[in-house]
Design a protein around this motif. Sequence first.
Motif, PDB file in Angstrom:
ATOM      1  N   TRP A  46      30.949  90.375 -61.130  1.00  0.00           N
ATOM      2  CA  TRP A  46      29.767  90.391 -61.996  1.00  0.00           C
ATOM      3  C   TRP A  46      29.998  91.284 -63.211  1.00  0.00           C
ATOM      4  O   TRP A  46      29.555  90.971 -64.321  1.00  0.00           O
ATOM      5  CB  TRP A  46      28.538  90.851 -61.227  1.00  0.00           C
ATOM      6  CG  TRP A  46      27.812  89.751 -60.534  1.00  0.00           C
ATOM      7  CD1 TRP A  46      27.677  89.582 -59.192  1.00  0.00           C
ATOM      8  CD2 TRP A  46      27.126  88.651 -61.142  1.00  0.00           C
ATOM      9  NE1 TRP A  46      26.951  88.450 -58.936  1.00  0.00           N
ATOM     10  CE2 TRP A  46      26.593  87.862 -60.108  1.00  0.00           C
ATOM     11  CE3 TRP A  46      26.910  88.266 -62.458  1.00  0.00           C
ATOM     12  CZ2 TRP A  46      25.858  86.707 -60.353  1.00  0.00           C
ATOM     13  CZ3 TRP A  46      26.177  87.115 -62.711  1.00  0.00           C
ATOM     14  CH2 TRP A  46      25.664  86.351 -61.663  1.00  0.00           C
ATOM     15  N   THR A  67      32.694  80.766 -63.122  1.00  0.00           N
ATOM     16  CA  THR A  67      31.928  81.284 -64.260  1.00  0.00           C
ATOM     17  C   THR A  67      32.765  82.270 -65.050  1.00  0.00           C
ATOM     18  O   THR A  67      32.747  82.261 -66.283  1.00  0.00           O
ATOM     19  CB  THR A  67      30.632  81.966 -63.768  1.00  0.00           C
ATOM     20  OG1 THR A  67      29.869  81.020 -63.018  1.00  0.00           O
ATOM     21  CG2 THR A  67      29.805  82.473 -64.930  1.00  0.00           C
ATOM     22  N   SER A  80      23.321  92.633 -61.266  1.00  0.00           N
ATOM     23  CA  SER A  80      24.072  92.059 -60.151  1.00  0.00           C
ATOM     24  C   SER A  80      25.339  92.856 -59.874  1.00  0.00           C
ATOM     25  O   SER A  80      25.711  93.063 -58.709  1.00  0.00           O
ATOM     26  CB  SER A  80      24.419  90.597 -60.439  1.00  0.00           C
ATOM     27  OG  SER A  80      23.233  89.839 -60.561  1.00  0.00           O
ATOM     28  N   SER A 102      29.722  84.050 -52.533  1.00  0.00           N
ATOM     29  CA  SER A 102      29.397  84.522 -53.882  1.00  0.00           C
ATOM     30  C   SER A 102      30.629  84.547 -54.759  1.00  0.00           C
ATOM     31  O   SER A 102      30.596  84.119 -55.919  1.00  0.00           O
ATOM     32  CB  SER A 102      28.790  85.933 -53.820  1.00  0.00           C
ATOM     33  OG  SER A 102      27.559  85.920 -53.173  1.00  0.00           O
ATOM     34  N   VAL A 130      26.173  84.180 -69.682  1.00  0.00           N
ATOM     35  CA  VAL A 130      25.309  84.752 -68.663  1.00  0.00           C
ATOM     36  C   VAL A 130      24.673  86.002 -69.264  1.00  0.00           C
ATOM     37  O   VAL A 130      25.382  86.916 -69.694  1.00  0.00           O
ATOM     38  CB  VAL A 130      26.108  85.121 -67.393  1.00  0.00           C
ATOM     39  CG1 VAL A 130      25.192  85.712 -66.342  1.00  0.00           C
ATOM     40  CG2 VAL A 130      26.833  83.894 -66.850  1.00  0.00           C
ATOM     41  N   PRO A 131      23.359  86.055 -69.318  1.00  0.00           N
ATOM     42  CA  PRO A 131      22.698  87.208 -69.948  1.00  0.00           C
ATOM     43  C   PRO A 131      23.055  88.523 -69.256  1.00  0.00           C
ATOM     44  O   PRO A 131      23.243  88.576 -68.041  1.00  0.00           O
ATOM     45  CB  PRO A 131      21.205  86.910 -69.776  1.00  0.00           C
ATOM     46  CG  PRO A 131      21.117  85.455 -69.478  1.00  0.00           C
ATOM     47  CD  PRO A 131      22.406  85.064 -68.826  1.00  0.00           C
ATOM     48  N   GLY A 154      21.074  90.829 -68.732  1.00  0.00           N
ATOM     49  CA  GLY A 154      19.968  91.129 -67.828  1.00  0.00           C
ATOM     50  C   GLY A 154      20.173  90.556 -66.440  1.00  0.00           C
ATOM     51  O   GLY A 154      19.515  90.972 -65.484  1.00  0.00           O
ATOM     52  N   THR A 155      21.070  89.607 -66.309  1.00  0.00           N
ATOM     53  CA  THR A 155      21.436  89.048 -65.002  1.00  0.00           C
ATOM     54  C   THR A 155      22.708  89.695 -64.477  1.00  0.00           C
ATOM     55  O   THR A 155      22.777  90.105 -63.316  1.00  0.00           O
ATOM     56  CB  THR A 155      21.652  87.523 -65.115  1.00  0.00           C
ATOM     57  OG1 THR A 155      20.451  86.913 -65.553  1.00  0.00           O
ATOM     58  CG2 THR A 155      22.090  86.921 -63.792  1.00  0.00           C
ATOM     59  N   SER A 156      23.730  89.785 -65.322  1.00  0.00           N
ATOM     60  CA  SER A 156      25.041  90.209 -64.843  1.00  0.00           C
ATOM     61  C   SER A 156      25.138  91.711 -64.548  1.00  0.00           C
ATOM     62  O   SER A 156      25.749  92.095 -63.539  1.00  0.00           O
ATOM     63  CB  SER A 156      26.126  89.786 -65.835  1.00  0.00           C
ATOM     64  OG  SER A 156      25.837  90.242 -67.131  1.00  0.00           O
ATOM     65  N   ALA A 182      29.789  90.206 -67.027  1.00  0.00           N
ATOM     66  CA  ALA A 182      29.004  90.949 -68.027  1.00  0.00           C
ATOM     67  C   ALA A 182      29.856  91.257 -69.255  1.00  0.00           C
ATOM     68  O   ALA A 182      29.397  91.127 -70.395  1.00  0.00           O
ATOM     69  CB  ALA A 182      28.470  92.242 -67.415  1.00  0.00           C
ATOM     70  N   SER A 204      28.864  87.394 -71.395  1.00  0.00           N
ATOM     71  CA  SER A 204      27.502  87.638 -71.857  1.00  0.00           C
ATOM     72  C   SER A 204      27.463  87.481 -73.361  1.00  0.00           C
ATOM     73  O   SER A 204      28.332  88.006 -74.054  1.00  0.00           O
ATOM     74  CB  SER A 204      27.041  89.041 -71.461  1.00  0.00           C
ATOM     75  OG  SER A 204      26.963  89.133 -70.071  1.00  0.00           O
TER      76      SER A 204
END
Length: 95
Positions: free
Chosen positions: A68, A22, A38, A15, A30-31, A33-35, A72, A76
Amino acid sequence: MMWQDLVFLVGSVFSILFLVPTLKDRTANVPLGTSLPSAAIGVVYGASFYSMGMVFSASGSLLTGVLWGGIAALRSPSELNYNFDRVSRVVSKLV
């Protein structure tokens, strides 16, 4: 050391290897809502592994959660990041 500790560590290392590019890519979006979820999962897993004495797994999961969190904060799409990038470009032209 338990063999499960190494298995989870290997998963975290993969990971981490995929998250670093990234985080370094200034054009990545990266939204939240994902980061954010996570990042929270990485921290919760890390705390859980630590409570079971799985120090290697805990370290890998916590580092994954921190990466992550960095994604974010930095990658993001948001008004804050947009304005920060604009200010950075203006300052770099002045210097």
